[in-house]
Every structure is written in C-alpha cells, then in structure tokens.
Design a protein around this motif. Structure first.
Motif, PDB file in Angstrom:
ATOM      1  N   GLN A 154       0.831  -1.202   0.000  1.00  0.00           N
ATOM      2  CA  GLN A 154       0.000   0.000   0.000  1.00  0.00           C
ATOM      3  C   GLN A 154       0.870   1.259   0.000  1.00  0.00           C
ATOM      4  O   GLN A 154       0.554   2.242  -0.689  1.00  0.00           O
ATOM      5  N   ALA A 155       1.984   1.216   0.730  1.00  0.00           N
ATOM      6  CA  ALA A 155       2.888   2.373   0.763  1.00  0.00           C
ATOM      7  C   ALA A 155       3.474   2.626  -0.624  1.00  0.00           C
ATOM      8  O   ALA A 155       3.589   3.785  -1.065  1.00  0.00           O
ATOM      9  N   GLU A 156       3.866   1.558  -1.336  1.00  0.00           N
ATOM     10  CA  GLU A 156       4.400   1.711  -2.695  1.00  0.00           C
ATOM     11  C   GLU A 156       3.324   2.230  -3.640  1.00  0.00           C
ATOM     12  O   GLU A 156       3.596   3.073  -4.517  1.00  0.00           O
ATOM     13  N   LYS A 157       2.109   1.762  -3.463  1.00  0.00           N
ATOM     14  CA  LYS A 157       1.000   2.238  -4.290  1.00  0.00           C
ATOM     15  C   LYS A 157       0.768   3.743  -4.049  1.00  0.00           C
ATOM     16  O   LYS A 157       0.610   4.513  -5.006  1.00  0.00           O
ATOM     17  N   ASP A 158       0.770   4.153  -2.795  1.00  0.00           N
ATOM     18  CA  ASP A 158       0.576   5.577  -2.478  1.00  0.00           C
ATOM     19  C   ASP A 158       1.679   6.426  -3.094  1.00  0.00           C
ATOM     20  O   ASP A 158       1.426   7.538  -3.583  1.00  0.00           O
ATOM     21  N   ARG A 159       2.908   5.902  -3.056  1.00  0.00           N
ATOM     22  CA  ARG A 159       4.023   6.648  -3.644  1.00  0.00           C
ATOM     23  C   ARG A 159       3.839   6.820  -5.147  1.00  0.00           C
ATOM     24  O   ARG A 159       4.062   7.913  -5.696  1.00  0.00           O
ATOM     25  N   LEU A 160       3.416   5.763  -5.836  1.00  0.00           N
ATOM     26  CA  LEU A 160       3.225   5.829  -7.289  1.00  0.00           C
ATOM     27  C   LEU A 160       2.084   6.774  -7.657  1.00  0.00           C
ATOM     28  O   LEU A 160       2.141   7.464  -8.670  1.00  0.00           O
ATOM     29  N   ILE A 161       1.069   6.820  -6.829  1.00  0.00           N
ATOM     30  CA  ILE A 161      -0.036   7.754  -7.083  1.00  0.00           C
ATOM     31  C   ILE A 161       0.455   9.189  -6.938  1.00  0.00           C
ATOM     32  O   ILE A 161       0.160  10.066  -7.762  1.00  0.00           O
ATOM     33  N   ALA A 162       1.255   9.428  -5.891  1.00  0.00           N
ATOM     34  CA  ALA A 162       1.740  10.783  -5.629  1.00  0.00           C
ATOM     35  C   ALA A 162       2.822  11.212  -6.612  1.00  0.00           C
ATOM     36  O   ALA A 162       2.792  12.340  -7.133  1.00  0.00           O
ATOM     37  N   ASP A 163       3.776  10.331  -6.898  1.00  0.00           N
ATOM     38  CA  ASP A 163       4.934  10.719  -7.710  1.00  0.00           C
ATOM     39  C   ASP A 163       4.727  10.518  -9.206  1.00  0.00           C
ATOM     40  O   ASP A 163       5.275  11.264 -10.019  1.00  0.00           O
ATOM     41  N   ALA A 164       3.980   9.488  -9.578  1.00  0.00           N
ATOM     42  CA  ALA A 164       3.870   9.141 -11.001  1.00  0.00           C
ATOM     43  C   ALA A 164       2.456   9.289 -11.545  1.00  0.00           C
ATOM     44  O   ALA A 164       2.215   8.991 -12.718  1.00  0.00           O
ATOM     45  N   GLY A 165       1.536   9.723 -10.699  1.00  0.00           N
ATOM     46  CA  GLY A 165       0.169   9.914 -11.166  1.00  0.00           C
ATOM     47  C   GLY A 165      -0.548   8.621 -11.517  1.00  0.00           C
ATOM     48  O   GLY A 165      -1.464   8.620 -12.353  1.00  0.00           O
ATOM     49  N   MET A 166      -0.141   7.505 -10.895  1.00  0.00           N
ATOM     50  CA  MET A 166      -0.791   6.221 -11.180  1.00  0.00           C
ATOM     51  C   MET A 166      -2.258   6.283 -10.800  1.00  0.00           C
ATOM     52  O   MET A 166      -2.629   6.833  -9.756  1.00  0.00           O
ATOM     53  N   ARG A 167      -3.109   5.685 -11.656  1.00  0.00           N
ATOM     54  CA  ARG A 167      -4.547   5.764 -11.416  1.00  0.00           C
ATOM     55  C   ARG A 167      -5.181   4.427 -11.035  1.00  0.00           C
ATOM     56  O   ARG A 167      -6.343   4.390 -10.659  1.00  0.00           O
ATOM     57  N   THR A 168      -4.435   3.327 -11.108  1.00  0.00           N
ATOM     58  CA  THR A 168      -5.014   2.030 -10.772  1.00  0.00           C
ATOM     59  C   THR A 168      -5.204   1.925  -9.264  1.00  0.00           C
ATOM     60  O   THR A 168      -4.240   1.996  -8.494  1.00  0.00           O
ATOM     61  N   THR A 169      -6.442   1.747  -8.851  1.00  0.00           N
ATOM     62  CA  THR A 169      -6.742   1.567  -7.437  1.00  0.00           C
ATOM     63  C   THR A 169      -8.064   0.834  -7.308  1.00  0.00           C
ATOM     64  O   THR A 169      -8.809   0.705  -8.286  1.00  0.00           O
ATOM     65  N   ALA A 170      -8.346   0.330  -6.120  1.00  0.00           N
ATOM     66  CA  ALA A 170      -9.583  -0.415  -5.888  1.00  0.00           C
ATOM     67  C   ALA A 170     -10.018  -0.201  -4.451  1.00  0.00           C
ATOM     68  O   ALA A 170      -9.278   0.358  -3.633  1.00  0.00           O
ATOM     69  N   ARG A 171     -11.229  -0.654  -4.140  1.00  0.00           N
ATOM     70  CA  ARG A 171     -11.724  -0.531  -2.770  1.00  0.00           C
ATOM     71  C   ARG A 171     -10.844  -1.345  -1.827  1.00  0.00           C
ATOM     72  O   ARG A 171     -10.297  -2.385  -2.207  1.00  0.00           O
ATOM     73  N   LEU A 172     -10.732  -0.910  -0.607  1.00  0.00           N
ATOM     74  CA  LEU A 172      -9.874  -1.592   0.359  1.00  0.00           C
ATOM     75  C   LEU A 172     -10.593  -2.734   1.059  1.00  0.00           C
ATOM     76  O   LEU A 172     -10.035  -3.813   1.231  1.00  0.00           O
ATOM     77  N   GLU A 173     -11.843  -2.516   1.450  1.00  0.00           N
ATOM     78  CA  GLU A 173     -12.540  -3.553   2.217  1.00  0.00           C
ATOM     79  C   GLU A 173     -13.007  -4.689   1.297  1.00  0.00           C
ATOM     80  O   GLU A 173     -13.331  -4.481   0.140  1.00  0.00           O
ATOM     81  N   VAL A 174     -13.025  -5.903   1.856  1.00  0.00           N
ATOM     82  CA  VAL A 174     -13.533  -7.079   1.144  1.00  0.00           C
ATOM     83  C   VAL A 174     -14.571  -7.735   2.051  1.00  0.00           C
ATOM     84  O   VAL A 174     -14.206  -8.389   3.041  1.00  0.00           O
ATOM     85  N   PRO A 175     -15.862  -7.572   1.746  1.00  0.00           N
ATOM     86  CA  PRO A 175     -16.903  -8.154   2.606  1.00  0.00           C
ATOM     87  C   PRO A 175     -16.899  -9.682   2.549  1.00  0.00           C
ATOM     88  O   PRO A 175     -16.347 -10.291   1.625  1.00  0.00           O
ATOM     89  N   GLU A 176     -17.534 -10.307   3.542  1.00  0.00           N
ATOM     90  CA  GLU A 176     -17.515 -11.763   3.668  1.00  0.00           C
ATOM     91  C   GLU A 176     -18.053 -12.465   2.428  1.00  0.00           C
ATOM     92  O   GLU A 176     -17.545 -13.525   2.035  1.00  0.00           O
ATOM     93  N   GLU A 177     -19.089 -11.882   1.806  1.00  0.00           N
ATOM     94  CA  GLU A 177     -19.706 -12.562   0.656  1.00  0.00           C
ATOM     95  C   GLU A 177     -18.789 -12.634  -0.561  1.00  0.00           C
ATOM     96  O   GLU A 177     -19.039 -13.403  -1.498  1.00  0.00           O
ATOM     97  N   GLU A 178     -17.710 -11.855  -0.570  1.00  0.00           N
ATOM     98  CA  GLU A 178     -16.770 -11.894  -1.691  1.00  0.00           C
ATOM     99  C   GLU A 178     -15.583 -12.821  -1.436  1.00  0.00           C
ATOM    100  O   GLU A 178     -14.770 -13.054  -2.334  1.00  0.00           O
ATOM    101  N   LYS A 179     -15.504 -13.377  -0.228  1.00  0.00           N
ATOM    102  CA  LYS A 179     -14.361 -14.214   0.113  1.00  0.00           C
ATOM    103  C   LYS A 179     -14.620 -15.662  -0.299  1.00  0.00           C
ATOM    104  O   LYS A 179     -15.732 -16.165  -0.157  1.00  0.00           O
ATOM    105  N   TYR A 180     -13.591 -16.336  -0.827  1.00  0.00           N
ATOM    106  CA  TYR A 180     -13.740 -17.718  -1.288  1.00  0.00           C
ATOM    107  C   TYR A 180     -13.071 -18.725  -0.350  1.00  0.00           C
ATOM    108  O   TYR A 180     -13.129 -19.931  -0.604  1.00  0.00           O
ATOM    109  N   VAL A 181     -12.453 -18.259   0.710  1.00  0.00           N
ATOM    110  CA  VAL A 181     -11.871 -19.146   1.710  1.00  0.00           C
ATOM    111  C   VAL A 181     -12.063 -18.495   3.069  1.00  0.00           C
ATOM    112  O   VAL A 181     -12.049 -17.253   3.195  1.00  0.00           O
ATOM    113  N   GLY A 182     -12.294 -19.335   4.086  1.00  0.00           N
ATOM    114  CA  GLY A 182     -12.509 -18.801   5.426  1.00  0.00           C
ATOM    115  C   GLY A 182     -11.235 -18.253   6.043  1.00  0.00           C
ATOM    116  O   GLY A 182     -10.222 -18.068   5.357  1.00  0.00           O
ATOM    117  N   GLU A 183     -11.283 -18.041   7.331  1.00  0.00           N
ATOM    118  CA  GLU A 183     -10.143 -17.471   8.029  1.00  0.00           C
ATOM    119  C   GLU A 183      -8.963 -18.456   8.050  1.00  0.00           C
ATOM    120  O   GLU A 183      -9.099 -19.599   8.465  1.00  0.00           O
TER     121      GLU A 183
END
Length: 566
Positions: free
Chosen positions: A328-357
């Motif tokens: 995440q730190a490297e991603k933040d750096r690329l957004i700030a320094d290189a204008g990278m636009r690839t990003t996604a939501r951070l949270e992953v709700p239970e219904e989207e998970k394919y394996v338990g804990e």
C-alpha cells in the motif's frame, strides 16, 4: 495375435471404435469378412446379366448409350480378389444421375422437399419445389445416393419421396436383381476418403461425374454380397455398443473423478483433507488412468493451495497484513509521484471471500496489488522483424509461448509503449479470447504488448509467483467469469478486474506454496507423460493388429468371440 484375442486392446486404444469400423469396411470390400462359397454364382455371371439388362434399356430408349469405359488396368486394382469376384467400373453397375440445381426463387416454403447435401449430414432446414420434373430427378426410400461436394459420403435414403439437389448423385443400378445396393454402399463408405482426396477445388472440394463413373469396384457373387452386408451390420452394431459403453465409462469416470476431487478441494481443515485424501488414495490407480484425470488433479492442487491447505502455516511467519502495508505504501508513492490511477476498494466483505479465516492471511483486491498497463483496443503496425510483440495468443494458461512470432518496428517501440513497460516478474493477463490466462513474465529482452492483454505491474515483485497460481485457481477464475460481459466474445473490463479479491498468505508461506505446487505439478507432468506414452504404445499395437487382420483370411469365424469380448 488374432483379431478376437486383441479385441480388448483395440477396444481400449485411442480412437479405437473408428479404427475398428475402418477395419470392418476394409475387410468387407476385400472379401475377407466372410468365407467364400464355391456354390455361389460367380460375379462374371452377374456382370453379364447387368450388361444384357443395360443393353435392353438402351434398345428400348429408356437410357442413352454412354461412351465406352476404358479397360481396367492392373495398376488400378488395389488388391487381389477372392475366387468368384470380379472388377468392374461403377458406371458398368449403375447409372450416375445428376441432381438439379435450383435458382433461389425456385426454392419455396411448401411443395415437394428438396434434398440438399446439408440435409444428409446435419442441416434441419428444408426447402421445397412445385416443379414437375423427370422421374429420375426424384429420390425414393431405398435409393442409393452419394454426396460429392464439400461433404462426401454414400447414403441409403430412408425418408419420403424428395427431389435431390445438385451436388448429390443418385446411383441407379442397371439391374436391381444383380446388385445389392447395401453392398455397393459398404464399398463407397470404405472408399469415401480416397474419393474426397482425389477431388478438385480449393474453397469447396468436389468430385467430377466422369471420375466417379470410372471408379473400380470389387464385385462379389450376389449371395456373398448379402452375407457381407449382414456381417457388416452385425459388427457395426457391436461397434455401436462398444462406443456407447466407452462413452458411459468415460462419463462415469469423469463423475467419480469430479466427486472425489471436489470433496478434496472442499476440505475445510487439514483433518478433513486427510480423510478426503484417503478416499482418493484408495482409488488412485482407477482415477489417474488417463491424462484428463491428471489435469483435474492438478486443478485440485491449485484449489487446495489457495485455500491454505497444501502447506502448514507457521506462527513465526510475518503476517500478510505487514506485506500488504508495504504494498500500500508503494501504491501511495506511485499515485503521488507518477500519477498512477489504478486503485480499488480496500474492504472485502464476507460474501466476496472464497476461503474462510486462515491464520496470517488477508484479502486484497487486484487493483491494490499492481498497476494495470492496458493496451486493449489498440493494434500496432506489424513488421517481418524487429521488437517482439506479445499478444493474447502468446499468453497461455500459466506461461508465455513465443509462438506465433510477431514484431513491431524498432522505430515504433518507444512511441507505442507509452502506457508503461513490463518487467521480468510482472504478470500478463488476457481479458478476452481467452479470458483469464495468466503468465509470469520471464522474457529478458524488450517486447511490446498488444490488444486483449493487461500487464499487472506489481507493487512488490515477490508476490508474482504465488499470485499467478491464485489467478489460475478455479476460485478466482469463477470470479472473472461472473464479472465478465459480452455476447460474441466474453471479456472483463479493467474497472471490474481491479475489484477482484485474492486471498494473500504471508510471503514466506507463499514461497512454500509455490515450491510445493511446482513439485506436485512436476509429478503430474511425469504421470501425464507416462499415460500419454502408454496410449501411444497401445495405439501402435492396435494399428499393427489391424494391419495384420487386413492381411489375413476371413474373420467371420471369430464373430462370436468378438461379440463376447465387446
């Protein structure tokens, strides 16, 4: 080894039933399928009767006198005939009658059905005609037909009275009582591949009437013709049964494999996995007796790997949460320094998970693991030599193939690759045609990217080997399919692709998983190679057996043995 003794070998060899059918037809037309009977009226008498009947029809004006056919040369005779048989040209035995060509406006929605070549094979679409035609332009039940353009083959017509179209011949015997149509059908069925090979044309291969009329036919005594037809029918029914049994056996094997492997993949703990594995191990020799079963096992291994069940978790491993913080730190750096636009939501709700804990694991979306370099929708100018071009055709399931080899000009490379340059260790992903292929970049030289490929430029290259396996797993592939769209070519948009979640293990565990999967896949590859080699050897011996049978005498005496073996 005799044919009956080797039947089980033939029955289990690859493509066995088709080869058995070829053998039956070959033996039939060479007079090796049933014994000859010295009491049978010889074929010379039949040919004399046929000539007399044809001459009578010419005298009565029912048929026209055709140009005399050339004598049959020795080099035209492909094998030695049994006693009582004779060679004749097809036109000596039957009239080869042309169908009629139709203009588009002559094909109607009602009237007499017009039989086209497609209707003889797969087409269910029929046209009709209200034209009054000569008697020979109609086909009745029991008539012998031959399709001679694009699709080839003989047919005994079993439908209603129809008009037969151009590209179909009706083979009308000069003497109905001197020739068994089903015997001639058997000969033409055996001869069809040779007829097609001798045809003309590029876009649509066709046979000429003149060449068809000159085909050399082995003529058996009439009584033997009937015995041959009966024996061919009997043996073809055995082949049908064998084919049905083979399909059933394959379906049952696939169901058994799927059931056991699905149970294995659905294990929710190491204890459950051990129990389910014991069931698989008990049937290992039965399950893994064909290459496709090994493919299923390999996919099951991937499913277990991405669920945390393939290797042991170690409490001393740094948890995945720490790894993802660095990413995440490297991603933040690329957004700030290189204008990278690839990003996604951070949270992953239970219904989207394919394996338990799983201890130490954490979910992360693809768009937060990598920058997307997307060249979809663009087609570069290709040249004969230059900088290699990697397209979706090169990205296979798990690896990059350098075939087909395509290039762009050196001068175009920098201008073309404006969206970013892939690195060794990054991943390439195909977004459509096919959807979901993934490969780790191992190409050290420069290369350009083309349409339908996205490069995942990873924020941490160390996760590449595991991420490739995760994306290859059924769990993640199913999520790609669910997020895809399109009618003619199903594909996934980058906006949806970046939101796909992946379960990420600790980095140390990732390395253990990759090493274990690589080890097991090598074993699978070795097993697959052995099975393929065994099938090849089996096919070789089956071919040898077929060749031996074709050179020996009649096999009618072995039919009961064949039936029992089948």
């Amino acid at each position: 080894m005799k044919l009956a003794e080797g039947f089980q070998l033939l029955a289990s060899a690859p493509n066995c039933v088709a080869r058995l059918r070829e053998l039956i037809l070959s033996l039939a037309v060479q007079g090796k399928l049933v014994p000859q009977d010295v009491m049978d009226e010889p074929a010379t008498s039949l040919l004399q009767k046929i000539r007399r009947e044809r001459d009578r029809q010419i005298s009565d004006g029912k048929i026209k006198r055709e140009k005399a056919l050339p004598e049959i040369l020795e080099e035209e005779k492909p094998f030695e005939l049994p006693k009582g048989w004779e060679w004749a040209r097809l036109a000596d035995l039957t009239a080869v009658l042309n169908g009629r060509a139709y203009a588009k406006h002559e094909l109607l929605d009602a009237g007499v059905p017009v039989l086209r070549v497609g209707n003889l094979f797969t087409s269910k679409q029929w046209y009709y005609s209200d034209l009054e035609l000569e008697v020979e332009k109609y086909c009745n039940p029991g008539d012998l037909l031959y399709a001679w353009s694009a699709s080839f083959g003989p047919f005994i017509w079993a439908g209603p009275k129809v008009i037969y179209h151009y590209h179909i011949w009706k083979l009308d015997p000069h003497c109905d009582t001197c020739l068994n149509k089903n015997f001639l059908y058997t000969f033409l069925l055996e001869k069809t591949q040779e007829i097609k090979a001798s045809g003309h044309g590029v876009a649509m291969i066709h046979m000429t009437k003149e060449k068809m009329e000159k085909i050399v036919v082995p003529v058996a005594p009439l009584a033997e013709q009937s015995r041959i037809v009966a024996k061919v029918d009997e043996l073809m029914r055995l082949c049908d049964e064998l084919e049905s049994r083979g399909r059933l056996e394959a379906e049952q094997h696939a169901r058994l494999t799927a059931t056991l492997f699905e149970a294995l993949a659905a294990s929710e703990s190491s204890h459950a996995l051990a129990e389910n594995w014991s069931r698989v191990a008990a049937h290992f020799d039965l399950l893994l007796d064909r290459p496709e079963a090994v493919d299923a096992l390999e996919q099951t291994i991937l499913q277990l790997a991405v669920c945390g069940l393939l290797v042991k978790q170690e409490l001393s491993d740094e948890p995945a949460s720490e790894l993802l913080k660095r990413i995440q730190a490297e991603k933040d750096r690329l957004i700030a320094d290189a204008g990278m636009r690839t990003t996604a939501r951070l949270e992953v709700p239970e219904e989207e998970k394919y394996v338990g804990e799983v201890p130490g694991w954490q979910y992360c979306r693809l768009g937060n693991l990598a920058r997307f370099i997307d060249y979809r929708g663009r087609t570069p100018q290709k040249v004969e030599a230059g900088v290699p071009l990697i397209t979706a055709k090169n990205v296979r399931f798990g690896f990059i193939s350098r075939e087909p080899r395509e290039y762009i000009a050196e001068k175009d490379y920098s201008a073309w690759m404006t969206r970013g340059f892939p690195r060794v260790g990054d991943l390439l992903f195909t977004t459509e045609a096919p959807l979901g292929n993934i490969a780790l970049i191992d190409i050290t030289e420069r290369f350009a990217l083309a349409q339908r490929v996205i490069c995942f430029q990873l924020h941490d290259l160390s996760i590449g080997p595991y991420l490739r396996l995760a994306i290859m797993s059924a769990q993640v592939q199913e999520r790609f399919s669910a997020a895809a769209s399109g009618m003619t070519a199903t594909g996934i948009k980058a906006s949806r692709l970046k939101e796909i979640p992946v379960a990420i293990p600790p980095l140390a565990e990732q390395r253990r998983i990759v090493a274990r999967v690589d080890e097991l896949r090598r074993l699978c590859a070795a097993l697959r190679a052995r099975l393929t080699a065994s099938q090849t050897c089996q096919a070789y011996f089956a071919e040898a057996l077929v060749g031996q049978a074709a050179l020996t005498g009649p096999v009618a005496t072995h039919t009961a043995d064949l039936a029992v073996a089948a």
